[in-house]
Write a protein that holds these residues in place. Structure first.
Motif, PDB file in Angstrom:
ATOM      1  N   THR A 118     -20.168  15.248 123.654  1.00 20.17           N
ATOM      2  CA  THR A 118     -20.177  15.131 122.202  1.00 20.17           C
ATOM      3  C   THR A 118     -19.317  13.956 121.740  1.00 20.17           C
ATOM      4  OG1 THR A 118     -18.580  16.950 122.153  1.00 20.17           O
ATOM      5  CG2 THR A 118     -20.847  17.486 121.579  1.00 20.17           C
ATOM      6  N   GLN A 119     -18.286  13.616 122.492  1.00 19.03           N
ATOM      7  CA  GLN A 119     -17.529  12.415 122.152  1.00 19.03           C
ATOM      8  C   GLN A 119     -18.389  11.171 122.418  1.00 19.03           C
ATOM      9  OE1 GLN A 119     -14.026  11.198 124.435  1.00 19.03           O
ATOM     10  NE2 GLN A 119     -12.919  11.055 122.497  1.00 19.03           N
ATOM     11  N   LEU A 120     -19.142  11.198 123.493  1.00 19.00           N
ATOM     12  CA  LEU A 120     -20.077  10.103 123.765  1.00 19.00           C
ATOM     13  C   LEU A 120     -21.142  10.028 122.673  1.00 19.00           C
ATOM     14  CD1 LEU A 120     -20.498  10.611 127.611  1.00 19.00           C
ATOM     15  CD2 LEU A 120     -19.065   8.926 126.445  1.00 19.00           C
ATOM     16  N   LEU A 121     -21.568  11.189 122.184  1.00 17.90           N
ATOM     17  CA  LEU A 121     -22.531  11.229 121.086  1.00 17.90           C
ATOM     18  C   LEU A 121     -21.953  10.592 119.829  1.00 17.90           C
ATOM     19  CD1 LEU A 121     -25.215  12.149 119.848  1.00 17.90           C
ATOM     20  CD2 LEU A 121     -24.180  14.414 119.501  1.00 17.90           C
ATOM     21  N   ALA A 122     -20.668  10.836 119.553  1.00 12.98           N
ATOM     22  CA  ALA A 122     -20.011  10.218 118.394  1.00 12.98           C
ATOM     23  C   ALA A 122     -20.046   8.697 118.510  1.00 12.98           C
ATOM     24  CB  ALA A 122     -18.571  10.711 118.269  1.00 12.98           C
ATOM     25  N   VAL A 123     -19.764   8.181 119.700  1.00 10.29           N
ATOM     26  CA  VAL A 123     -19.804   6.731 119.922  1.00 10.29           C
ATOM     27  C   VAL A 123     -21.223   6.214 119.719  1.00 10.29           C
ATOM     28  CG1 VAL A 123     -19.533   4.917 121.669  1.00 10.29           C
ATOM     29  CG2 VAL A 123     -17.819   6.731 121.467  1.00 10.29           C
ATOM     30  N   LEU A 124     -22.200   6.920 120.263  1.00 13.80           N
ATOM     31  CA  LEU A 124     -23.599   6.512 120.147  1.00 13.80           C
ATOM     32  C   LEU A 124     -24.061   6.499 118.688  1.00 13.80           C
ATOM     33  CD1 LEU A 124     -26.277   5.890 121.659  1.00 13.80           C
ATOM     34  CD2 LEU A 124     -26.696   8.348 121.636  1.00 13.80           C
ATOM     35  N   LEU A 125     -23.730   7.538 117.948  1.00 15.83           N
ATOM     36  CA  LEU A 125     -24.118   7.602 116.531  1.00 15.83           C
ATOM     37  C   LEU A 125     -23.445   6.486 115.732  1.00 15.83           C
ATOM     38  CD1 LEU A 125     -23.964  11.461 116.041  1.00 15.83           C
ATOM     39  CD2 LEU A 125     -26.027  10.058 115.899  1.00 15.83           C
ATOM     40  N   ALA A 126     -22.166   6.240 116.004  1.00 11.32           N
ATOM     41  CA  ALA A 126     -21.442   5.188 115.298  1.00 11.32           C
ATOM     42  C   ALA A 126     -22.030   3.813 115.599  1.00 11.32           C
ATOM     43  CB  ALA A 126     -19.968   5.226 115.670  1.00 11.32           C
ATOM     44  N   ALA A 127     -22.372   3.578 116.850  1.00 15.18           N
ATOM     45  CA  ALA A 127     -22.958   2.286 117.228  1.00 15.18           C
ATOM     46  C   ALA A 127     -24.342   2.107 116.606  1.00 15.18           C
ATOM     47  CB  ALA A 127     -23.036   2.177 118.742  1.00 15.18           C
ATOM     48  N   ARG A 128     -25.086   3.186 116.541  1.00 13.84           N
ATOM     49  CA  ARG A 128     -26.453   3.113 116.033  1.00 13.84           C
ATOM     50  C   ARG A 128     -26.506   2.960 114.515  1.00 13.84           C
ATOM     51  NH1 ARG A 128     -31.955   4.734 117.650  1.00 13.84           N
ATOM     52  NH2 ARG A 128     -33.076   4.390 115.727  1.00 13.84           N
ATOM     53  N   PHE A 129     -25.706   3.758 113.790  1.00 15.54           N
ATOM     54  CA  PHE A 129     -25.839   3.814 112.337  1.00 15.54           C
ATOM     55  C   PHE A 129     -24.783   3.035 111.575  1.00 15.54           C
ATOM     56  CE2 PHE A 129     -27.760   7.930 113.701  1.00 15.54           C
ATOM     57  CZ  PHE A 129     -29.065   7.527 113.487  1.00 15.54           C
ATOM     58  N   PRO A 187     -20.434   9.557 106.906  1.00  9.00           N
ATOM     59  CA  PRO A 187     -21.357  10.681 107.102  1.00  9.00           C
ATOM     60  C   PRO A 187     -21.361  11.219 108.534  1.00  9.00           C
ATOM     61  CG  PRO A 187     -22.580   8.654 106.647  1.00  9.00           C
ATOM     62  CD  PRO A 187     -21.124   8.358 106.470  1.00  9.00           C
ATOM     63  N   ILE A 188     -21.047  10.378 109.497  1.00 11.87           N
ATOM     64  CA  ILE A 188     -20.962  10.844 110.888  1.00 11.87           C
ATOM     65  C   ILE A 188     -19.772  11.789 111.037  1.00 11.87           C
ATOM     66  CG2 ILE A 188     -20.540  10.142 113.279  1.00 11.87           C
ATOM     67  CD1 ILE A 188     -22.112   7.534 112.558  1.00 11.87           C
ATOM     68  N   ILE A 189     -18.630  11.430 110.476  1.00 13.06           N
ATOM     69  CA  ILE A 189     -17.432  12.277 110.565  1.00 13.06           C
ATOM     70  C   ILE A 189     -17.649  13.593 109.820  1.00 13.06           C
ATOM     71  CG2 ILE A 189     -15.011  12.447 109.828  1.00 13.06           C
ATOM     72  CD1 ILE A 189     -14.858   9.377 110.513  1.00 13.06           C
ATOM     73  N   ASN A 202     -12.840  13.069 118.189  1.00 18.01           N
ATOM     74  CA  ASN A 202     -14.080  12.389 117.809  1.00 18.01           C
ATOM     75  C   ASN A 202     -13.950  11.364 116.695  1.00 18.01           C
ATOM     76  OD1 ASN A 202     -16.178  13.408 119.594  1.00 18.01           O
ATOM     77  ND2 ASN A 202     -15.575  15.391 118.779  1.00 18.01           N
ATOM     78  N   VAL A 203     -13.021  11.537 115.757  1.00 22.39           N
ATOM     79  CA  VAL A 203     -12.881  10.545 114.688  1.00 22.39           C
ATOM     80  C   VAL A 203     -12.496   9.183 115.264  1.00 22.39           C
ATOM     81  CG1 VAL A 203     -11.565   9.901 112.619  1.00 22.39           C
ATOM     82  CG2 VAL A 203     -12.521  12.217 112.841  1.00 22.39           C
TER      83      VAL A 203
END
Length: 191
Positions: free
Chosen positions: A20-31, A36-38, A149-150
């Motif tokens: 899920t931490q990797l997912l946070a990085v992926l979402l941040a890089a993508r969007f 809204p991600i946080i 995650n933040v």
């Protein structure tokens, strides 16, 4: 307050390098929309960990104190071993139907699903069973998730390059092992 602080620390360490931490990085890089991600991470974690905490409370009531002590102790020791297994992200889970849900909705759904059966969710079940204080355990586990995650949302790849995930996982495994041993031996103020 002990339930809050232990939950915060255990989940924050358990989340380091987690999928899920990797997912946070992926979402941040993508969007490239951190707010809204946080918020999505917060909402998904509150829902998921409240559910996990409720299950933990049910388990505590159903098992009785002596059986519960063994289940929790062995669960923490199993978590120690699990911490040594690196996580990988299922990229198909992360970014489907963004146009329909938006960044916030995508984050909530992706995080909630990614956290199902995850280390930190299982730890939340065990902590809720151990402490019997759903509010403090969920508050602590949610804070732990946010602490991990933040920064991942804002710093992502830069942090990952400088911190040895093997070291973080090793320290986390030692903490889970200590919690398990203390529970089984009924030692210390924590248990």
């Amino acid at each position: 307050m002990e339930a809050f602080w232990v939950s915060t620390g255990v989940v924050a360490l358990g989340e380091m390098g987690d999928k899920t931490q990797l997912l946070a990085v992926l979402l941040a890089a993508r969007f490239k929309k951190p707010v809204p991600i946080i918020v999505g991470i917060l909402l998904a974690t509150l829902a998921n960990h409240a559910l996990a905490g409720a299950v933990g409370g049910w388990v505590a009531a159903a098992l009785g104190s002596e059986v519960l002590r063994w289940v929790i102790g062995l669960s923490f020791i199993a978590m120690a071993a699990w911490m040594l297994v690196p996580d990988a992200i299922d990229e198909g889970l992360a970014i489907k139907e963004v146009a329909v849900r938006g960044v916030l909705g995508t984050t909530v759904v992706a995080f909630f699903l990614a956290e199902m059966g995850d280390k930190t969710q299982i730890a939340t079940v065990a902590l809720a069973a151990r402490y019997g204080d759903l509010v403090w355990v969920v508050a602590g586990s949610t804070l732990g998730m946010m602490l991990a995650n933040v920064p991942a949302v804002y710093l992502g790849d830069k942090v990952a390059e400088r911190i040895s995930m093997a070291w973080v996982h090793g320290v986390s495994a030692l903490i889970f092992l200590a919690l398990g041993a203390m529970t089984l031996l009924n030692v210390g103020h924590l248990f």
